[in-house]
Motif scaffolding. Sequence first.
Motif, short mmCIF file in Angstrom:
data_model
loop_
_atom_site.label_atom_id
_atom_site.label_comp_id
_atom_site.label_asym_id
_atom_site.label_seq_id
_atom_site.Cartn_x
_atom_site.Cartn_y
_atom_site.Cartn_z
N PHE A 279 0.82 -1.22 0.00
CA PHE A 279 0.00 0.00 0.00
C PHE A 279 0.86 1.27 0.00
O PHE A 279 0.35 2.35 0.26
N TYR B 254 -0.12 5.05 -1.31
CA TYR B 254 -1.55 4.95 -1.63
C TYR B 254 -2.23 6.30 -1.48
O TYR B 254 -1.94 7.07 -0.57
N SER C 124 -4.04 -1.75 -5.64
CA SER C 124 -3.59 -2.39 -4.40
C SER C 124 -4.44 -3.61 -4.10
O SER C 124 -5.44 -3.88 -4.79
#
Length: 539
Positions: free
Chosen positions: A7, A10, A315
């Motif tokens: 992640f 992100y 993701s």
Amino acid sequence: MLKDNRFQGYSAGHLQKDIIAGLVVGVVAIPLAMAFAIASGVRPEYGIYTTIIAGIMVSILGGSKFQIAGPTGAFVPVLLGVVMQYGYENLIIAGFMAGIMITLLGIFKLGKFIKFIPRPVTIGFTAGIAIIIFSGQIANFLGLKGIAKHEEFHLNMIEILRKIATINIYSVIIAAICLAIVITTPKFLPKIPGALLGLLVSTLVAITLFPGKVATIGSTYGAIPSKLPSFSFPDLTWDNIVMLFPAACVIAMLGGIESLLSAVVADNMAKTKHNSNKELVGQGIANIATSLFGGIPATGAIARTATNIKNGAASPLSGVIHGLVVLLVLVMLAPYASNIPLASMAPILMFVAWNMSERKEFAHILKTKSADSFVLVATFLLTVLMDLTTGVGVGLLLAIVMFVKRMSGSLKISKVLADTSEKAHKPEVMEYTMQGSLFFGSAEVIEDSFDNIVEAKPKVLLLRMSQVSFIDTSGEALLSKVVERLKDSHSQVVISGLQHQPKEMLKSTGLYDKIGEKNIFSSEPPVSKIKARHRIVTT
């Protein structure tokens, strides 16, 4: 989950991409989940439960950034066999055991060893599974009545021929409509899932034009519950564990292979790198959890994972969203699923079987007309005509035998010609160059060559071993035998160019000291140096 490096960086923009990708994959997964469950001999909702639980848990706990997990075609013949032989309740136990096995494979970092399964074996059993799935849907495609299911392929084919007179023209029409849409949608409407569109259109046609004329999920299995099942721990008795252990091993092996293959496909598409062992741990825990809620075994789904990436997933959150989408559909639309004709499900699975058949790879390996071709055909035929366990087991055994045979033929022991001053009489230093591996498979080559050497009784035997990278205990034992026999004849063995692994093997067995460190060279010394060390004078 926020600490997960999958992640990193992100943002809100990534979240939007994940929502879109998750929504698309969730919609794609719904018909496949039900179809794979039905093909595996269980109720369609069990495929839905698996998609929800495994899909969410693998995305959170796995080692691949874009992996989508759920029921897959690879499991169909295995699960159907378990259900037919032991029943659905025991399938849950086998899935639970397989989940533990897969988790342990990851914990003990054995993921890399799954990749060592030879390609001909993988292609062979995959093609065999495709044939089993395809043939298993013929009865639903044609709407045949009174079909009894058998574990053996040939008995199922005989059953279809016996009941061919019961063909239902309405089922054929519905199946043909769905198949046409599944095939043409990628070409004309590439952004719409063909399986879902085919399912919806053919179901509407069946409801509108042929009400009550074709078998449906509802008429065959009853209504689909609009909620997840309650938690239930499987009945793990010792007798059940022993009885289901072979099936659990096959499920675990297939689950591991399919998951890592899917992760590799995802890496190639998205330019990422997955963690094999973490992926196995995630898959294992997901299968344990799935079995506790009545689901069937799950693994990484290559087609759904590819769909996830193509639709912009950023993701693992897209996989979580995909599972939530399926859950939402289950809660809101489950009653309507009862109207879906089995004839609409059949072409979807047939199309999946066609795509997973590896037909191009199969033909490519056949063209080589090599030992690999034999392994491929044997694995394929045994998978189809007997079962997957036999096909894979015999395929692996044949692959090992063929490998050992090839490796044994690669060992070369050749004599270095004596110089002109020694041609008139027997040379006191005999030189031999060794190339390849000294292992159990090359024992015959070693014995035949060394027997001739020992009979010549040279004062010094020089073995040039710079091209020998591996010696096992069998090879070491034969070499030790030569050293002993030459020692009895007052001869000496000298080794040059000894590499690291052979050197460590000889040290561990004591043969290194028996030969003597002064007689072992890391480089390739000239014969004159050997003669000088052993006081051999050329006359």
